[in-house]
Design a protein around this motif. Structure first.
Motif, PDB file in Angstrom:
ATOM      1  N   ARG A 399     -14.981  15.834 -38.786  1.00 48.07           N
ATOM      2  CA  ARG A 399     -15.223  14.674 -39.643  1.00 48.07           C
ATOM      3  C   ARG A 399     -14.509  13.475 -39.045  1.00 48.07           C
ATOM      4  O   ARG A 399     -13.340  13.553 -38.700  1.00 48.07           O
ATOM      5  CB  ARG A 399     -14.710  14.959 -41.049  1.00 48.07           C
ATOM      6  CG  ARG A 399     -15.634  15.905 -41.822  1.00 48.07           C
ATOM      7  CD  ARG A 399     -14.920  16.480 -43.012  1.00 48.07           C
ATOM      8  NE  ARG A 399     -14.294  15.430 -43.818  1.00 48.07           N
ATOM      9  CZ  ARG A 399     -14.916  14.792 -44.802  1.00 48.07           C
ATOM     10  NH1 ARG A 399     -16.151  15.094 -45.105  1.00 48.07           N
ATOM     11  NH2 ARG A 399     -14.297  13.867 -45.482  1.00 48.07           N
ATOM     12  N   PRO A 400     -15.227  12.354 -38.924  1.00 44.15           N
ATOM     13  CA  PRO A 400     -14.656  11.221 -38.205  1.00 44.15           C
ATOM     14  C   PRO A 400     -13.313  10.734 -38.767  1.00 44.15           C
ATOM     15  O   PRO A 400     -12.419  10.401 -37.989  1.00 44.15           O
ATOM     16  CB  PRO A 400     -15.726  10.141 -38.302  1.00 44.15           C
ATOM     17  CG  PRO A 400     -16.721  10.624 -39.292  1.00 44.15           C
ATOM     18  CD  PRO A 400     -16.606  12.094 -39.341  1.00 44.15           C
ATOM     19  N   ILE A 401     -13.130  10.709 -40.103  1.00 42.65           N
ATOM     20  CA  ILE A 401     -11.863  10.178 -40.639  1.00 42.65           C
ATOM     21  C   ILE A 401     -10.699  11.022 -40.165  1.00 42.65           C
ATOM     22  O   ILE A 401      -9.700  10.500 -39.685  1.00 42.65           O
ATOM     23  CB  ILE A 401     -11.770  10.236 -42.191  1.00 42.65           C
ATOM     24  CG1 ILE A 401     -13.117  10.117 -42.842  1.00 42.65           C
ATOM     25  CG2 ILE A 401     -10.744   9.274 -42.720  1.00 42.65           C
ATOM     26  CD1 ILE A 401     -13.038  10.346 -44.337  1.00 42.65           C
ATOM     27  N   LEU A 404     -10.112  10.770 -36.390  1.00 41.15           N
ATOM     28  CA  LEU A 404      -9.485   9.523 -35.958  1.00 41.15           C
ATOM     29  C   LEU A 404      -7.992   9.520 -36.255  1.00 41.15           C
ATOM     30  O   LEU A 404      -7.212   8.879 -35.570  1.00 41.15           O
ATOM     31  CB  LEU A 404     -10.139   8.341 -36.680  1.00 41.15           C
ATOM     32  CG  LEU A 404     -11.396   7.796 -36.029  1.00 41.15           C
ATOM     33  CD1 LEU A 404     -12.065   6.797 -36.944  1.00 41.15           C
ATOM     34  CD2 LEU A 404     -11.084   7.169 -34.685  1.00 41.15           C
ATOM     35  N   ARG A 405      -7.629  10.255 -37.303  1.00 40.28           N
ATOM     36  CA  ARG A 405      -6.229  10.279 -37.707  1.00 40.28           C
ATOM     37  C   ARG A 405      -5.412  11.276 -36.873  1.00 40.28           C
ATOM     38  O   ARG A 405      -4.209  11.270 -36.892  1.00 40.28           O
ATOM     39  CB  ARG A 405      -6.147  10.653 -39.198  1.00 40.28           C
ATOM     40  CG  ARG A 405      -5.262   9.716 -39.984  1.00 40.28           C
ATOM     41  CD  ARG A 405      -5.157  10.175 -41.416  1.00 40.28           C
ATOM     42  NE  ARG A 405      -6.301   9.731 -42.206  1.00 40.28           N
ATOM     43  CZ  ARG A 405      -6.874  10.465 -43.165  1.00 40.28           C
ATOM     44  NH1 ARG A 405      -6.438  11.680 -43.425  1.00 40.28           N
ATOM     45  NH2 ARG A 405      -7.864   9.986 -43.859  1.00 40.28           N
TER      46      ARG A 405
ATOM     47  N   ASN B  49     -12.298   3.536 -45.527  1.00 36.87           N
ATOM     48  CA  ASN B  49     -13.187   4.646 -45.189  1.00 36.87           C
ATOM     49  C   ASN B  49     -14.532   4.528 -45.891  1.00 36.87           C
ATOM     50  O   ASN B  49     -15.571   4.800 -45.315  1.00 36.87           O
ATOM     51  CB  ASN B  49     -12.537   5.978 -45.541  1.00 36.87           C
ATOM     52  CG  ASN B  49     -11.385   6.306 -44.598  1.00 36.87           C
ATOM     53  OD1 ASN B  49     -11.316   5.755 -43.497  1.00 36.87           O
ATOM     54  ND2 ASN B  49     -10.491   7.176 -45.030  1.00 36.87           N
ATOM     55  N   LEU B  54     -17.340   5.929 -43.462  1.00 36.77           N
ATOM     56  CA  LEU B  54     -16.752   7.126 -42.860  1.00 36.77           C
ATOM     57  C   LEU B  54     -16.610   8.198 -43.932  1.00 36.77           C
ATOM     58  O   LEU B  54     -16.365   9.354 -43.640  1.00 36.77           O
ATOM     59  CB  LEU B  54     -15.381   6.797 -42.259  1.00 36.77           C
ATOM     60  CG  LEU B  54     -15.436   5.861 -41.046  1.00 36.77           C
ATOM     61  CD1 LEU B  54     -14.066   5.291 -40.732  1.00 36.77           C
ATOM     62  CD2 LEU B  54     -15.998   6.591 -39.842  1.00 36.77           C
ATOM     63  N   ASP B  74     -24.254  13.265 -43.151  1.00 37.27           N
ATOM     64  CA  ASP B  74     -23.422  12.859 -42.015  1.00 37.27           C
ATOM     65  C   ASP B  74     -24.190  12.021 -40.997  1.00 37.27           C
ATOM     66  O   ASP B  74     -23.723  10.983 -40.552  1.00 37.27           O
ATOM     67  CB  ASP B  74     -22.887  14.106 -41.297  1.00 37.27           C
ATOM     68  CG  ASP B  74     -21.619  14.607 -41.951  1.00 37.27           C
ATOM     69  OD1 ASP B  74     -21.299  14.113 -43.046  1.00 37.27           O
ATOM     70  OD2 ASP B  74     -20.956  15.493 -41.360  1.00 37.27           O
ATOM     71  N   ARG B  81     -23.399   3.439 -39.770  1.00 39.46           N
ATOM     72  CA  ARG B  81     -22.208   2.917 -39.082  1.00 39.46           C
ATOM     73  C   ARG B  81     -22.599   2.260 -37.774  1.00 39.46           C
ATOM     74  O   ARG B  81     -22.060   1.231 -37.393  1.00 39.46           O
ATOM     75  CB  ARG B  81     -21.240   4.074 -38.751  1.00 39.46           C
ATOM     76  CG  ARG B  81     -20.460   4.600 -39.912  1.00 39.46           C
ATOM     77  CD  ARG B  81     -19.288   5.439 -39.436  1.00 39.46           C
ATOM     78  NE  ARG B  81     -19.671   6.639 -38.709  1.00 39.46           N
ATOM     79  CZ  ARG B  81     -19.941   7.816 -39.273  1.00 39.46           C
ATOM     80  NH1 ARG B  81     -19.844   7.952 -40.577  1.00 39.46           N
ATOM     81  NH2 ARG B  81     -20.283   8.837 -38.542  1.00 39.46           N
ATOM     82  N   PHE B  89     -10.090  -0.959 -35.036  1.00 39.03           N
ATOM     83  CA  PHE B  89      -8.976  -0.123 -35.486  1.00 39.03           C
ATOM     84  C   PHE B  89      -7.636  -0.697 -35.046  1.00 39.03           C
ATOM     85  O   PHE B  89      -7.561  -1.479 -34.097  1.00 39.03           O
ATOM     86  CB  PHE B  89      -9.091   1.293 -34.914  1.00 39.03           C
ATOM     87  CG  PHE B  89     -10.398   1.955 -35.227  1.00 39.03           C
ATOM     88  CD1 PHE B  89     -10.562   2.662 -36.405  1.00 39.03           C
ATOM     89  CD2 PHE B  89     -11.464   1.884 -34.336  1.00 39.03           C
ATOM     90  CE1 PHE B  89     -11.760   3.284 -36.687  1.00 39.03           C
ATOM     91  CE2 PHE B  89     -12.662   2.505 -34.618  1.00 39.03           C
ATOM     92  CZ  PHE B  89     -12.816   3.217 -35.800  1.00 39.03           C
ATOM     93  N   ASN B  93      -8.543   2.136 -30.021  1.00 36.29           N
ATOM     94  CA  ASN B  93      -9.476   3.240 -29.818  1.00 36.29           C
ATOM     95  C   ASN B  93     -10.549   2.947 -28.779  1.00 36.29           C
ATOM     96  O   ASN B  93     -11.726   3.183 -29.002  1.00 36.29           O
ATOM     97  CB  ASN B  93     -10.153   3.628 -31.130  1.00 36.29           C
ATOM     98  CG  ASN B  93      -9.283   4.545 -31.961  1.00 36.29           C
ATOM     99  OD1 ASN B  93      -8.424   5.235 -31.405  1.00 36.29           O
ATOM    100  ND2 ASN B  93      -9.475   4.546 -33.256  1.00 36.29           N
TER     101      ASN B  93
END
Lengths: 407, 239
Positions: A399-401, A404-405, B49, B54, B74, B81, B89, B93
């Motif tokens: 999952r992207p969130i 990314l974390r 988010n 996201l 998804d 997106r 960010f 990134n």
């Protein structure tokens, strides 16, 4: 996303961890090279066995008297000159090239430098053709010498070594005592690795002058030469028909003789060597499998390491499929490069073995087989796909969130 | 236009249920520049988010250009997106070992767009880094890396540029540069949503929304951006 870009990304990913990629490829490389080399060694061994058997003549048919008693009692009749004539005179197709009687005995040879017990073969002038023998020096006895019971002998290399000091030319024209008679050496056979300890003389002379000779018209073995390998089955059938006729037997189960061809032997050896080759290939396949597990291991590490990157790609709009493809391409490129180098390595080793194998003595040179090369390479690609599938799926599902974390 | 209608989000953290956002109503008009502020734990990240697609809200509706994205899968969210949101960010990134230009091209690759190179080049020109196109991220300063990231966010011409603490890793000068760039983009007609906890940066925005305990507690419009700029520069000089 185009496949070209996926390849560019895969290449970049692999270059980022050069040593790791190389070591992973090494696993596939060794597996592929092992498959190619071991299959080639198996093929080489089997090819050599075949050629040795073929040297004995694949168009030859042997006839022997059946051992023991024939079913429903009755004595088995020996093979005789009458059978030889019957086979020679038959007009039925297919034609026989030669029909050669063989009578076997054992005797002591006394020569200039020693004595030597060897096996004696009494045969006809067709013996060299029928048994695929060549004459080293001198010549074989002729048809008229067979008719006149001439006291001549053609020696194998072993008796020449024992009683003439190993020089074939020195044996030519010399006298040899066999039993109570003196024979003249008219020729020496070239070695064939099968029957080198032998002395061949006209069958008539063997019957007349040797202990178990005499008026007997018996023959121990018949060698029938068919016109070619393809004609062997038909020729074998004809031999059976003619001999059953000559022995007055109607029922094939009552046969008192056996007919065998070298081809039967060739087939049996073929089966054995095929099993041997499969056995070698399976060992190599295990090496390839272990290589595949290496690919999977490294791909899992890669996915974990690049979690943030995967998260970013997904945040920028990469779909599951795209991420899946990217990692599948990466693992396939990894195993594909390993496979290609493995092919080069395997083929190279085979060629080296062919050139320099002889230096290591009795060694059947490896024989490359194109299908095994193609198969090994294809399997290496499939390994990339198969063992890359799970790590790639894991990457695609991130999952992207969270990704990314991830630190 | 962006519209949140009664949006809530709750998580399960072990036994307890955490309500990160509750009953949020927010409308952002095209071309607006909104700063979302709040202390940590106020729901800023959850807001980011959800706005960034996201994550999906557990209650309420999120309309992006009139499309309800609340119940999307998804892959559908990935497409949204890619086409409608430009993300920036805190830690830039950027892909390592990949040139600035290739980094900017990436969203176009995933969107199956044509003329990627020239469009990426134009986006780099917009952030004033055309001459750094072939540089790798580690050859660029933090401020420059963030500008590349902004170019990457711009390149698909999204409905909204969503920047999550974009100045968090930068010094004051670079921070002002980035904030100024976002302000210019909004002046050129782009919608910009900026999430930050720095008042100086929020001051560049025309509108400030404050969050506390998952709720919007204030929503104010600032005066002319030029006055604000001077004020910030003074504050920067004092510090």
């Amino acid at each position: 996303m185009t496949l070209r870009l996926a390849f560019v990304m895969a290449w970049r990913g692999l270059r980022a961890n050069r040593l790791r990629s190389l070591l992973t490829m090494l696993g596939i490389m060794i597996g592929v090279a092992a498959v190619i080399l071991l299959v080639a060694l198996g093929n080489g061994t089997s090819a050599r066995l075949n050629s040795q058997l073929e040297a004995l003549g694949t168009n030859l048919i042997g006839v022997f008297q059946a051992r023991g008693s024939v079913s429903e009692g009755g004595q088995s009749q020996p093979l005789t000159d009458r059978d030889v004539e019957a086979l020679r005179d038959s007009n039925e197709a297919p034609r026989f090239v030669t029909v050669t009687p063989v009578k076997q005995a054992s005797a002591v040879l006394k020569g200039q430098y020693g004595t030597w017990r060897t096996s004696i073969v009494g045969s006809s002038q067709d013996y060299p053709a029928a048994l695929n023998r060549t004459i080293d020096v001198g010549k074989f006895f002729s048809e008229s010498q067979v008719k006149t019971r001439a006291r001549v002998v053609v020696l194998g290399p072993q008796p020449v070594r024992e009683i003439f000091g190993g020089i074939p030319a020195a044996a030519l024209g010399q006298q040899v005592r066999i039993g109570s008679q003196t024979f003249e050496v008219t020729g020496v056979l070239e070695p064939n690795g099968q029957q080198d300890d032998v002395a061949v003389m006209p069958i008539t002379a063997a019957r007349t002058y040797l202990v178990d000779g005499g008026a007997d018209d018996r023959v121990d073995q018949l060698v029938v030469q068919a016109t070619g390998q393809d004609a062997v089955p038909a020729a074998m059938a004809k031999v059976e028909r003619v001999l059953m006729d000559s022995h007055r037997i109607d029922d094939p189960t009552q046969k008192d003789f056996e007919v065998r061809s070298n081809l039967d032997l060739l087939e049996q050896y073929g089966e054995v060597t095929a099993v041997f080759t499969v056995f070698l290939a399976s060992i190599a396949a295990i090496a390839l499998l272990v290589g595949g597990i290496g690919v999977m291991n490294i791909m899992l590490v890669t996915v974990t390491e690049r979690t943030r990157e995967i998260g970013l790609r997904k945040a920028l709009g990469a779909r599951r499929r795209t991420v899946l493809e990217q990692f599948l391409v990466e693992s396939t490129v990894l195993s594909g490069i390993g496979g290609s180098v493995g092919v080069v390595l395997g083929v190279g080793l085979c060629l080296l073995g062919e050139r320099f194998g002889a230096a290591f003595g009795d060694f059947a040179p490896p024989q490359l087989s194109l299908p095994s090369v193609l198969l090994a390479f294809t399997v290496s690609l499939c390994i990339g796909l198969f063992f890359g599938a799970y790590p790639a799926k894991r990457a695609a599902r991130l999952r992207p969130i969270e990704a990314l974390r991830y630190e | 236009m962006i519209k949140l209608e009664g949006v809530g989000k709750s998580y399960r953290a072990g036994e307890a249920e955490v309500r990160a956002l509750r009953d949020v109503e927010l409308t952002v008009d095209d071309g607006d520049f909104v700063a979302i502020m709040g202390p940590s734990g106020s729901g800023k990240s959850t807001m980011m988010n959800i706005l960034g697609c996201l994550d999906v809200p557990s209650e309420g509706r999120y309309l992006l250009d009139g499309i309800d994205v609340s119940g999307m899968s998804d892959d559908e969210l990935a497409a949204i997106r890619n086409g409608k949101i430009g993300l920036v960010f805190q830690s830039y990134n950027l892909l390592p070992r990949t040139t600035a230009l290739a980094n900017v091209e990436l969203p176009l690759v995933y969107g199956n767009q044509r003329a990627r190179r020239s469009r990426a080049m134009r986006a780099l020109e917009e952030v004033g880094l055309a001459d750094r196109a072939s540089h790798l991220p580690n050859q660029l300063s933090g401020g420059q890396q963030q500008r590349v990231a902004i170019a990457r966010a711009l390149v698909t011409r999204p409905t909204m540029i969503l920047a999550d603490e974009p100045t968090g890793n930068l010094d004051t000068e670079a921070s002002c540069e980035i904030a100024e760039m976002l302000r210019r983009l909004s002046a050129a007609g782009r919608t910009v949503v900026l999430i930050t906890h720095e008042e100086e940066i929020a001051a560049y925005a025309r509108r400030v929304v404050r969050l506390r305990d998952g709720r919007i507690v204030s929503d104010t419009r600032r005066g002319l951006p030029d006055d604000v700029t001077q004020e910030i520069q003074r504050a920067g000089a004092d510090a």
